[in-house]
Design a protein around this motif. Structure first.
Motif, mmCIF file in Angstrom:
data_model
loop_
_atom_site.group_PDB
_atom_site.id
_atom_site.type_symbol
_atom_site.label_atom_id
_atom_site.label_comp_id
_atom_site.label_asym_id
_atom_site.label_seq_id
_atom_site.Cartn_x
_atom_site.Cartn_y
_atom_site.Cartn_z
ATOM 1 N N LYS A 95 -11.097 -67.406 39.265
ATOM 2 C CA LYS A 95 -11.130 -66.346 38.255
ATOM 3 C C LYS A 95 -12.478 -65.630 38.250
ATOM 4 O O LYS A 95 -12.732 -64.774 37.405
ATOM 5 C CB LYS A 95 -10.864 -66.945 36.870
ATOM 6 C CG LYS A 95 -9.466 -67.509 36.700
ATOM 7 C CD LYS A 95 -9.345 -68.188 35.349
ATOM 8 C CE LYS A 95 -7.964 -68.743 35.123
ATOM 9 N NZ LYS A 95 -6.972 -67.696 34.856
ATOM 10 N N ARG A 96 -13.381 -66.020 39.180
ATOM 11 C CA ARG A 96 -14.714 -65.408 39.278
ATOM 12 C C ARG A 96 -15.489 -65.525 37.956
ATOM 13 O O ARG A 96 -16.160 -64.605 37.534
ATOM 14 C CB ARG A 96 -14.606 -63.949 39.717
ATOM 15 C CG ARG A 96 -13.914 -63.796 41.070
ATOM 16 C CD ARG A 96 -13.931 -62.365 41.553
ATOM 17 N NE ARG A 96 -15.286 -61.950 41.892
ATOM 18 C CZ ARG A 96 -15.597 -60.755 42.381
ATOM 19 N NH1 ARG A 96 -14.667 -59.865 42.576
ATOM 20 N NH2 ARG A 96 -16.840 -60.437 42.653
ATOM 21 N N ILE A 97 -15.348 -66.678 37.356
ATOM 22 C CA ILE A 97 -16.085 -66.929 36.110
ATOM 23 C C ILE A 97 -17.278 -67.805 36.458
ATOM 24 O O ILE A 97 -17.135 -68.858 37.072
ATOM 25 C CB ILE A 97 -15.181 -67.643 35.073
ATOM 26 C CG1 ILE A 97 -13.994 -66.739 34.723
ATOM 27 C CG2 ILE A 97 -15.959 -67.988 33.812
ATOM 28 C CD1 ILE A 97 -12.933 -67.435 33.887
ATOM 29 N N ASP A 98 -18.481 -67.334 36.074
ATOM 30 C CA ASP A 98 -19.697 -68.092 36.409
ATOM 31 C C ASP A 98 -19.905 -69.277 35.480
ATOM 32 O O ASP A 98 -20.460 -70.291 35.876
ATOM 33 C CB ASP A 98 -20.931 -67.179 36.297
ATOM 34 C CG ASP A 98 -20.844 -66.012 37.245
ATOM 35 O OD1 ASP A 98 -21.478 -64.974 36.954
ATOM 36 O OD2 ASP A 98 -20.149 -66.114 38.260
ATOM 37 N N LYS A 99 -19.484 -69.117 34.235
ATOM 38 C CA LYS A 99 -19.759 -70.173 33.265
ATOM 39 C C LYS A 99 -18.814 -69.989 32.087
ATOM 40 O O LYS A 99 -18.514 -68.868 31.694
ATOM 41 C CB LYS A 99 -21.215 -70.061 32.777
ATOM 42 C CG LYS A 99 -21.617 -71.167 31.813
ATOM 43 C CD LYS A 99 -23.140 -71.200 31.596
ATOM 44 C CE LYS A 99 -23.668 -70.021 30.838
ATOM 45 N NZ LYS A 99 -25.102 -70.211 30.475
ATOM 46 N N PHE A 132 -24.857 -69.861 39.968
ATOM 47 C CA PHE A 132 -25.017 -68.445 40.268
ATOM 48 C C PHE A 132 -24.501 -67.643 39.098
ATOM 49 O O PHE A 132 -23.426 -67.901 38.571
ATOM 50 C CB PHE A 132 -24.229 -68.095 41.534
ATOM 51 C CG PHE A 132 -24.172 -66.627 41.812
ATOM 52 C CD1 PHE A 132 -23.039 -65.899 41.495
ATOM 53 C CD2 PHE A 132 -25.261 -65.969 42.340
ATOM 54 C CE1 PHE A 132 -22.983 -64.540 41.721
ATOM 55 C CE2 PHE A 132 -25.220 -64.611 42.581
ATOM 56 C CZ PHE A 132 -24.074 -63.898 42.275
ATOM 57 N N ARG A 192 -9.159 -75.959 34.807
ATOM 58 C CA ARG A 192 -8.687 -75.145 35.941
ATOM 59 C C ARG A 192 -9.878 -74.562 36.690
ATOM 60 O O ARG A 192 -10.993 -74.512 36.177
ATOM 61 C CB ARG A 192 -7.797 -74.016 35.425
ATOM 62 C CG ARG A 192 -6.379 -74.475 35.101
ATOM 63 C CD ARG A 192 -5.538 -73.348 34.596
ATOM 64 N NE ARG A 192 -5.319 -72.333 35.623
ATOM 65 C CZ ARG A 192 -4.650 -71.205 35.394
ATOM 66 N NH1 ARG A 192 -4.166 -70.957 34.208
ATOM 67 N NH2 ARG A 192 -4.487 -70.321 36.348
ATOM 68 N N LEU A 201 -7.582 -72.434 30.412
ATOM 69 C CA LEU A 201 -8.661 -72.933 31.263
ATOM 70 C C LEU A 201 -8.769 -74.458 31.183
ATOM 71 O O LEU A 201 -9.100 -75.110 32.156
ATOM 72 C CB LEU A 201 -9.997 -72.296 30.866
ATOM 73 C CG LEU A 201 -10.106 -70.798 31.132
ATOM 74 C CD1 LEU A 201 -11.440 -70.258 30.632
ATOM 75 C CD2 LEU A 201 -9.960 -70.485 32.605
ATOM 76 N N PRO A 227 -18.322 -73.584 37.676
ATOM 77 C CA PRO A 227 -17.462 -73.717 38.855
ATOM 78 C C PRO A 227 -18.108 -74.640 39.873
ATOM 79 O O PRO A 227 -19.335 -74.665 40.017
ATOM 80 C CB PRO A 227 -17.367 -72.279 39.384
ATOM 81 C CG PRO A 227 -18.572 -71.585 38.849
ATOM 82 C CD PRO A 227 -18.949 -72.266 37.571
ATOM 83 N N ASN A 240 -17.243 -60.749 33.228
ATOM 84 C CA ASN A 240 -16.582 -61.786 32.431
ATOM 85 C C ASN A 240 -17.305 -61.894 31.105
ATOM 86 O O ASN A 240 -18.370 -62.485 31.013
ATOM 87 C CB ASN A 240 -16.618 -63.134 33.158
ATOM 88 C CG ASN A 240 -15.640 -63.164 34.296
ATOM 89 O OD1 ASN A 240 -14.443 -63.017 34.087
ATOM 90 N ND2 ASN A 240 -16.137 -63.308 35.497
#
Lengths: 310, 333
Positions: free
Chosen positions: A128-132, B28, A123, A87, A308, B144
């Motif tokens: 990667k649909r990672i919020d945090k 979000f 990156r 990342l 993101p 995640n």
């Protein structure tokens, strides 16, 4: 009026310059104090507490030698770790060599200071649909260091001699405090007997980091990207020398292993050394010089939040 | 002096304009345990008289984070008591966007159903008849979960994280969620092979079905719908091997073991990253059925015997569901 004020100002300024003179710098006595070796700090906002993806990731660290030993011989290194290299890319796992930083001396009351920087890239987290992503960035310094302790001890060749003459000194424990290094000789106990004098040297890790065996092999294992130092490699200091006046008594020191290392337990240890057949008949003061060499590891941490960027 | 002030002001304003700092998106977070939320709109009326027309308006709101691409619905009513009127269909489809950074509230639509009550049996003064709305839709959970990969065996080494179980009970924006992840660092040689025990549960109020059983679940054809969830997990671009791949949640919370093939902490290769935190991405694919029960109460008026002779005939319509009601309101007497 204005001209007179200007003239007065110039005169006062000149007087200040003249009065500095050419005083001879006096050596600072007792400069071997303090319990720190290297001081590492993150520069403010580098990295910032909150960053966004696809941004550069810059880490800058300041390193300062607060002790009296020298740091930075090419194998001393500073690493940053604690994050996913998938990342945050562009930051290697080999670390950066520490620059040469001289320690404090009797003439220079401040050690060497420098900055080290790392530059990476974050990156995309959106893909990667990672919020945090919240890594804890660790900065780890692995370096060799040295403690030199000097103590004035009293040696009495014949402590039970029936004499009424005044004694110069009486063998007793000597507190040595710390010596401008993370491993300190805290005190020396002196035990006199006819024909020999025994010294009990107390050693303690006072720097807050981890001490390990002296040697390049162990320095490499100190890296956070290495599985780590084993239990028989941590908490060891090498007794480089113990000298009373000009005589080395290191060969009499125990308990030291075959490589000259003393094991510390709970961060402390004791070395027992003997001076056989001290010269003279009457007690005398003499310097006891102890040199310890070891590897040291220090770590600081900084949390970072990565979001993101939509 | 005035020119200087003006120039300075312009300079200061200019400094504040431009710049290349991008505007970050809204923060979000995929949380919560809801998927499709179906509610009866307050304009609906389920207290009808015999031979009266009534309408049910349903609000459909996608409160989860997964898009509903081809959701289907069915109505279960007593045909001899309630007759659909106009464009009302007993089956239909809908699509709703999930919550995201660009749409934090999620997709929303309304479905309207118009009915006319038929004659009640002569001996009944009131009668309660069911109105059951089933919404069946494919859904997905993308979790995640931050996990700690710790290959370091040095007991004194400072670590950026600890290998401890991580709870996901706050939800991941879907009714089926990962409740807990237990990381295990299996030591082999000088490295570790991460393994994760993933706990999965249905926290929503609906029923989990397999994605290929959605038709059965909404009454199409015979057969019993199966109730399987497909589990996939990813760690640092590596697809993990999860066993079992399909789990049945009918018995409650279930565990899946997902294993990595990468030896972390190895001396060479990309796996040598020390101790670090990284997100474990768990993808769950399943179908979900949300059911709403809204009974009608039909009352016979005093001295009312039967409905008028002119009755509307129900004709199946091919018009797709939309928010356009396309009816006359209030009804003409």
């Amino acid at each position: 009026m204005r001209k007179s004020v200007i003239v007065l100002f110039v005169v006062l300024l000149s007087c200040t310059q003249f009065n500095t003179g050419t005083e001879q710098k006096q050596p600072t006595t007792g400069y071997r104090t303090g319990s720190q070796g290297l001081l590492i700090t993150f520069l403010p906002n580098l990295p910032p507490p909150r960053v966004f993806d696809r941004d550069p990731f810059n880490v800058v660290l300041q390193v300062e030698n607060l002790g009296t030993g020298r740091v930075g011989n090419g194998l001393d290194r500073l690493y940053i770790s604690g994050f996913d290299h998938n990342l945050i890319t562009g930051i290697g796992t080999d670390g950066i060599p520490l620059p040469l930083l001289e320690g404090r001396t009797q003439y220079i009351n401040r050690g060497g200071l420098d900055t080290l920087s790392y530059r990476g890239t974050i990156r995309s987290l959106t893909e990667k649909r990672i919020d945090k992503y919240q890594p804890l960035i660790l900065a780890t310094a692995c370096y060799h260091y040295e403690t030199i302790a000097n103590a004035q001890v009293c040696v009495d060749p014949d402590p039970y001699a029936p004499t009424s003459t005044a004694r110069v000194c009486t063998p007793t424990a000597v507190g040595t405090g710390s010596q401008g290094a993370p491993v300190a000789v805290t005190n020396v106990q002196v035990d006199a007997a006819p024909g020999w004098t025994r010294f009990t040297i107390n050693v303690q890790n006072v720097g807050g980091g981890s001490v390990f065996r002296n040697g390049n092999h162990y320095l490499a294992k100190c890296s956070p990207y290495n599985p780590g130092l084993a239990f028989d490699e941590l908490d060891f200091v090498q007794v480089a020398d113990v000298m009373i006046s000009d005589t080395s008594i290191k060969s009499s020191c125990k308990p030291i292993d075959s490589s000259g290392h003393l094991r510390l337990q709970n961060g402390a240890g004791q070395i027992f050394c003997e001076l056989n057949a001290p010269q003279g008949q009457t007690p005398y003061l003499t310097p006891l010089n102890i040199v310890l060499k070891y590897g040291y590891r220090q770590t600081i941490a900084k949390p970072v939040e990565i979001y993101p960027l939509s | 002096m005035n020119k200087f002030v003006i120039a300075l002001s312009l300079f200061l304003v200019g400094c504040q304009l431009g710049g290349t700092t991008p505007t970050p998106g809204p923060q979000f977070y995929a949380t919560g345990t809801q998927g499709l939320d179906v509610r009866v709109n307050t304009l609906s009326n389920n207290q009808l008289f015999m031979c009266e027309e009534g309408e049910v308006l349903l609000d459909l709101h996608n409160l989860g984070t997964s898009d509903i691409a081809q959701g289907i619905y069915t109505l279960t009513i007593e045909d001899q008591i309630l007759k659909p009127v106009g464009k009302t269909k007993k089956q239909g489809s809908y699509s709703l966007e999930g919550r995201s950074a660009v749409n934090p509230v999620g997709g929303y639509t309304q479905l309207g159903f118009r009915f006319k009550t038929n004659n009640l049996p002569a001996q009944l003064e009131t009668y309660q008849t069911p109105f059951i709305f089933n919404a069946c839709y494919p859904y997905a959970t993308s979790a995640n979960i931050p996990v700690c990969i710790d290959p370091t065996r040095d007991p004194q080494a400072a670590r950026s994280c600890k290998t401890t179980p991580v709870s996901g009970k706050g939800g991941q924006g879907a009714p089926v969620l990962v409740t807990l992840v237990e990381p295990l660092m299996v030591v082999q040689d000088n490295a570790v092979l991460p393994t994760f025990i993933v706990h999965i549960a249905n926290a929503g109020k609906g029923r989990v079905v397999s994605t290929d059983s959605l038709g059965f679940a909404c009454g199409n054809g015979g057969g019993t719908p199966s109730s399987k969830v497909r589990v996939m997990a990813q760690l640092q671009d590596e697809q993990l091997k999860c066993l079992p791949e399909m789990v049945d949640l009918r018995q409650g919370e279930t565990k899946v073991t997902c294993m990595s093939n990468t030896y972390f902490g190895a001396a060479e290769g990309r796996a040598n990253q020390g101790t670090f935190t990284t997100p474990l991405t768990v993808q769950l694919e399943y179908g979900y059925v949300t059911t709403l029960f809204y009974p009608f109460t039909i009352t016979r008026l005093a001295h009312q015997e039967d409905c008028s002779s002119t009755q509307e005939t129900y004709t199946p319509s091919t018009v797709s569901t939309s928010t356009d009601r396309g009816i006359n309101w209030p009804p003409r007497s």
